[in-house]
Design an enzyme around this catalytic site. Structure first.
Site, PDB file in Angstrom:
ATOM      1  N   LYS A  26       0.832  -1.200   0.000  1.00 43.53           N
ATOM      2  CA  LYS A  26       0.000   0.000   0.000  1.00 43.53           C
ATOM      3  C   LYS A  26       0.876   1.263   0.000  1.00 43.53           C
ATOM      4  O   LYS A  26       2.093   1.182   0.172  1.00 43.53           O
ATOM      5  CB  LYS A  26      -0.958  -0.076   1.201  1.00 43.53           C
ATOM      6  CG  LYS A  26      -1.921  -1.284   1.106  1.00 43.53           C
ATOM      7  CD  LYS A  26      -2.915  -1.342   2.261  1.00 43.53           C
ATOM      8  CE  LYS A  26      -3.827  -2.563   2.147  1.00 43.53           C
ATOM      9  NZ  LYS A  26      -4.863  -2.598   3.225  1.00 43.53           N
ATOM     10  N   TYR A  59     -12.484  -3.557  -3.457  1.00 46.21           N
ATOM     11  CA  TYR A  59     -13.094  -3.572  -2.121  1.00 46.21           C
ATOM     12  C   TYR A  59     -14.625  -3.547  -2.216  1.00 46.21           C
ATOM     13  O   TYR A  59     -15.286  -2.912  -1.388  1.00 46.21           O
ATOM     14  CB  TYR A  59     -12.573  -2.396  -1.284  1.00 46.21           C
ATOM     15  CG  TYR A  59     -11.169  -2.579  -0.738  1.00 46.21           C
ATOM     16  CD1 TYR A  59     -10.831  -3.687   0.046  1.00 46.21           C
ATOM     17  CD2 TYR A  59     -10.173  -1.630  -0.974  1.00 46.21           C
ATOM     18  CE1 TYR A  59      -9.544  -3.853   0.561  1.00 46.21           C
ATOM     19  CE2 TYR A  59      -8.886  -1.784  -0.450  1.00 46.21           C
ATOM     20  CZ  TYR A  59      -8.578  -2.904   0.314  1.00 46.21           C
ATOM     21  OH  TYR A  59      -7.304  -3.060   0.836  1.00 46.21           O
ATOM     22  N   PHE A  96     -16.505   3.383   6.914  1.00 46.05           N
ATOM     23  CA  PHE A  96     -15.103   3.782   6.792  1.00 46.05           C
ATOM     24  C   PHE A  96     -14.574   3.632   5.366  1.00 46.05           C
ATOM     25  O   PHE A  96     -13.376   3.767   5.129  1.00 46.05           O
ATOM     26  CB  PHE A  96     -14.229   2.998   7.786  1.00 46.05           C
ATOM     27  CG  PHE A  96     -14.346   1.492   7.686  1.00 46.05           C
ATOM     28  CD1 PHE A  96     -13.659   0.772   6.724  1.00 46.05           C
ATOM     29  CD2 PHE A  96     -15.168   0.791   8.572  1.00 46.05           C
ATOM     30  CE1 PHE A  96     -13.762  -0.608   6.628  1.00 46.05           C
ATOM     31  CE2 PHE A  96     -15.276  -0.601   8.487  1.00 46.05           C
ATOM     32  CZ  PHE A  96     -14.568  -1.298   7.511  1.00 46.05           C
ATOM     33  N   ARG A 150      -1.469 -14.499   4.171  1.00 47.47           N
ATOM     34  CA  ARG A 150      -2.294 -13.853   5.207  1.00 47.47           C
ATOM     35  C   ARG A 150      -1.618 -13.969   6.577  1.00 47.47           C
ATOM     36  O   ARG A 150      -1.633 -13.031   7.368  1.00 47.47           O
ATOM     37  CB  ARG A 150      -3.687 -14.492   5.250  1.00 47.47           C
ATOM     38  CG  ARG A 150      -4.520 -14.329   3.976  1.00 47.47           C
ATOM     39  CD  ARG A 150      -5.139 -12.968   3.833  1.00 47.47           C
ATOM     40  NE  ARG A 150      -6.143 -12.691   4.828  1.00 47.47           N
ATOM     41  CZ  ARG A 150      -6.887 -11.585   4.831  1.00 47.47           C
ATOM     42  NH1 ARG A 150      -6.753 -10.671   3.874  1.00 47.47           N
ATOM     43  NH2 ARG A 150      -7.759 -11.380   5.772  1.00 47.47           N
ATOM     44  N   THR A 187      -5.772  -7.631  10.372  1.00 48.51           N
ATOM     45  CA  THR A 187      -6.072  -6.315   9.795  1.00 48.51           C
ATOM     46  C   THR A 187      -5.555  -5.150  10.642  1.00 48.51           C
ATOM     47  O   THR A 187      -4.961  -4.207  10.115  1.00 48.51           O
ATOM     48  CB  THR A 187      -7.610  -6.164   9.641  1.00 48.51           C
ATOM     49  OG1 THR A 187      -8.087  -7.302   8.926  1.00 48.51           O
ATOM     50  CG2 THR A 187      -7.970  -4.896   8.896  1.00 48.51           C
ATOM     51  N   ARG A 195       2.490  -6.611   9.478  1.00 46.03           N
ATOM     52  CA  ARG A 195       1.672  -5.538  10.046  1.00 46.03           C
ATOM     53  C   ARG A 195       2.116  -5.181  11.466  1.00 46.03           C
ATOM     54  O   ARG A 195       2.098  -4.018  11.857  1.00 46.03           O
ATOM     55  CB  ARG A 195       0.193  -5.918   9.980  1.00 46.03           C
ATOM     56  CG  ARG A 195      -0.360  -5.759   8.551  1.00 46.03           C
ATOM     57  CD  ARG A 195      -1.719  -6.374   8.366  1.00 46.03           C
ATOM     58  NE  ARG A 195      -2.337  -5.977   7.099  1.00 46.03           N
ATOM     59  CZ  ARG A 195      -3.463  -6.502   6.629  1.00 46.03           C
ATOM     60  NH1 ARG A 195      -4.094  -7.459   7.300  1.00 46.03           N
ATOM     61  NH2 ARG A 195      -3.949  -6.072   5.478  1.00 46.03           N
ATOM     62  N   ASN A 254      -8.536   8.738  14.612  1.00 47.36           N
ATOM     63  CA  ASN A 254      -9.670   8.710  13.670  1.00 47.36           C
ATOM     64  C   ASN A 254     -10.057   7.291  13.276  1.00 47.36           C
ATOM     65  O   ASN A 254     -10.941   7.092  12.451  1.00 47.36           O
ATOM     66  CB  ASN A 254      -9.322   9.456  12.374  1.00 47.36           C
ATOM     67  CG  ASN A 254      -8.916  10.885  12.630  1.00 47.36           C
ATOM     68  OD1 ASN A 254      -9.546  11.559  13.435  1.00 47.36           O
ATOM     69  ND2 ASN A 254      -7.865  11.332  11.965  1.00 47.36           N
ATOM     70  N   ASN A 289      -2.145  -0.330   7.282  1.00 50.79           N
ATOM     71  CA  ASN A 289      -1.670  -1.701   7.537  1.00 50.79           C
ATOM     72  C   ASN A 289      -0.773  -2.250   6.432  1.00 50.79           C
ATOM     73  O   ASN A 289      -0.448  -3.412   6.416  1.00 50.79           O
ATOM     74  CB  ASN A 289      -2.835  -2.626   7.892  1.00 50.79           C
ATOM     75  CG  ASN A 289      -3.887  -2.693   6.821  1.00 50.79           C
ATOM     76  OD1 ASN A 289      -3.646  -2.249   5.694  1.00 50.79           O
ATOM     77  ND2 ASN A 289      -5.034  -3.248   7.147  1.00 50.79           N
ATOM     78  N   HIS A 313      -1.699  -5.833   1.462  1.00 47.07           N
ATOM     79  CA  HIS A 313      -2.951  -6.554   1.206  1.00 47.07           C
ATOM     80  C   HIS A 313      -2.618  -7.959   0.747  1.00 47.07           C
ATOM     81  O   HIS A 313      -1.606  -8.175   0.081  1.00 47.07           O
ATOM     82  CB  HIS A 313      -3.753  -5.858   0.099  1.00 47.07           C
ATOM     83  CG  HIS A 313      -4.821  -6.739  -0.487  1.00 47.07           C
ATOM     84  ND1 HIS A 313      -6.020  -6.968   0.161  1.00 47.07           N
ATOM     85  CD2 HIS A 313      -4.858  -7.503  -1.607  1.00 47.07           C
ATOM     86  CE1 HIS A 313      -6.743  -7.813  -0.561  1.00 47.07           C
ATOM     87  NE2 HIS A 313      -6.062  -8.153  -1.637  1.00 47.07           N
ATOM     88  N   GLU A 332      -9.461 -10.849  -7.877  1.00 46.83           N
ATOM     89  CA  GLU A 332      -8.590  -9.669  -7.766  1.00 46.83           C
ATOM     90  C   GLU A 332      -7.543  -9.625  -8.881  1.00 46.83           C
ATOM     91  O   GLU A 332      -7.212  -8.547  -9.380  1.00 46.83           O
ATOM     92  CB  GLU A 332      -7.920  -9.654  -6.384  1.00 46.83           C
ATOM     93  CG  GLU A 332      -8.936  -9.408  -5.264  1.00 46.83           C
ATOM     94  CD  GLU A 332      -8.396  -9.634  -3.853  1.00 46.83           C
ATOM     95  OE1 GLU A 332      -7.173  -9.883  -3.710  1.00 46.83           O
ATOM     96  OE2 GLU A 332      -9.194  -9.542  -2.895  1.00 46.83           O
TER      97      GLU A 332
HETATM   98  N1  GTP Z   1     -10.765   2.910   9.235  1.00 48.66           N
HETATM   99  C1  GTP Z   1     -11.042   1.611   9.205  1.00 48.66           C
HETATM  100  N2  GTP Z   1     -10.523   0.905   8.196  1.00 48.66           N
HETATM  101  C2  GTP Z   1     -10.810  -0.417   8.173  1.00 48.66           C
HETATM  102  C3  GTP Z   1     -11.599  -1.061   9.144  1.00 48.66           C
HETATM  103  N3  GTP Z   1     -11.707  -2.381   8.823  1.00 48.66           N
HETATM  104  C4  GTP Z   1     -11.000  -2.519   7.709  1.00 48.66           C
HETATM  105  N4  GTP Z   1     -10.439  -1.345   7.304  1.00 48.66           N
HETATM  106  C5  GTP Z   1      -9.609  -1.092   6.135  1.00 48.66           C
HETATM  107  O1  GTP Z   1     -10.144  -1.813   5.047  1.00 48.66           O
HETATM  108  C6  GTP Z   1      -9.190  -2.716   4.546  1.00 48.66           C
HETATM  109  C7  GTP Z   1      -9.890  -3.985   4.080  1.00 48.66           C
HETATM  110  O2  GTP Z   1     -10.537  -4.588   5.175  1.00 48.66           O
HETATM  111  P1  GTP Z   1     -10.617  -6.180   5.274  1.00 48.66           P
HETATM  112  O3  GTP Z   1     -10.677  -6.777   3.921  1.00 48.66           O
HETATM  113  O4  GTP Z   1     -11.695  -6.493   6.244  1.00 48.66           O
HETATM  114  O5  GTP Z   1      -9.209  -6.508   5.990  1.00 48.66           O
HETATM  115  P2  GTP Z   1      -7.968  -7.315   5.425  1.00 48.66           P
HETATM  116  O6  GTP Z   1      -8.432  -8.412   4.544  1.00 48.66           O
HETATM  117  O7  GTP Z   1      -7.098  -7.666   6.579  1.00 48.66           O
HETATM  118  O8  GTP Z   1      -7.219  -6.190   4.614  1.00 48.66           O
HETATM  119  P3  GTP Z   1      -6.953  -6.153   3.045  1.00 48.66           P
HETATM  120  O9  GTP Z   1      -5.830  -7.119   2.830  1.00 48.66           O
HETATM  121  O10 GTP Z   1      -6.554  -4.722   2.758  1.00 48.66           O
HETATM  122  O11 GTP Z   1      -8.197  -6.577   2.311  1.00 48.66           O
HETATM  123  C8  GTP Z   1      -8.222  -2.941   5.696  1.00 48.66           C
HETATM  124  O12 GTP Z   1      -6.953  -3.326   5.279  1.00 48.66           O
HETATM  125  C9  GTP Z   1      -8.190  -1.582   6.332  1.00 48.66           C
HETATM  126  O13 GTP Z   1      -7.301  -0.713   5.633  1.00 48.66           O
HETATM  127  C10 GTP Z   1     -12.139  -0.268  10.199  1.00 48.66           C
HETATM  128  O14 GTP Z   1     -12.852  -0.747  11.090  1.00 48.66           O
HETATM  129  N5  GTP Z   1     -11.818   1.060  10.172  1.00 48.66           N
HETATM  130 MG    MG Z   2      -9.547  -8.106   2.761  1.00 43.43          MG
END
Ligand code: GTP
Ligand code: MG
Length: 139
Positions: free
Chosen positions: A9, A49, A57, A85, A91, A102, A112, A117, A120, A131
């Site tokens: 990212k 996404y 968010f 993963r 996350t 992470r 905020n 993180n 991905h 994807e």
């Molecule tokens: N601000 C905020 N961002 C969130 C939250 N949950 C998820 N995100 C963001 O949304 C992204 C995608 O969420 P998920 O797919 O649920 O998490 P993930 O699979 O661990 O992350 P990705 O690998 O980026 O898909 C995360 O990587 C975060 O950047 C939240 O509660 N608040």
């Molecule tokens: Mg995800």
């Protein structure tokens, strides 16, 4: 054997941590199969996404992912999806296990709720295929 999609990212690219992430992929024995430095846009993020579009968010995700260039790539190997993963950690960087990307490098959440993180990874083989089609235009 599986192929998964990874993203470094904008914070990872800006902070000079691309090599660090690639080292972890490569030393694990995975084979890089595609990789590009590119700028995301709102349209491709909405596809990537799609399951989070309705979340309150979502705009924070969009702002974060558009902050600067990202590295998007794929790699191939044994149990690639789940292994990546686990290598990334959960996350929320504050909750990620030490030794994961992470936990070791990512930041947040801040006041905020913003999380940087840094990486991905596709969450299933089906997500990886979806994807890869989005980012690299292949079926
Ligand atoms: N601000 C905020 N961002 C969130 C939250 N949950 C998820 N995100 C963001 O949304 C992204 C995608 O969420 P998920 O797919 O649920 O998490 P993930 O699979 O661990 O992350 P990705 O690998 O980026 O898909 C995360 O990587 C975060 O950047 C939240 O509660 N608040
Ligand atoms: Mg995800």
């Amino acid at each position: 054997m599986q192929e998964t999609l990874f993203i470094i990212k904008p914070d990872g690219v800006r902070r000079g941590l691309v090599g660090e992430v690639l080292r972890r992929i490569e030393r694990r024995g995975f084979q890089l199969t595609r990789m590009e430095l590119r700028q995301a846009n709102k349209d491709i993020l909405a596809q990537h996404y799609a399951d989070l579009l309705e979340k309150p968010f979502y705009h924070q995700i969009e702002t974060y992912m558009l902050e600067g260039p990202i590295v998007v790539g794929t790699f191939y190997g044994s149990d690639a999806v789940k292994t990546w993963r686990k290598t990334m950690g959960v996350t929320n960087p504050a909750e990620a296990e030490l030794g994961t990307i992470r936990a070791d490098f990512a930041q947040g959440p801040d006041s905020n709720g913003d999380m940087r993180n840094m990486v991905h990874g596709s969450d299933s083989v089906e997500s990886a295929q979806r994807e890869i089609a989005i980012w690299f235009g292949e079926d």
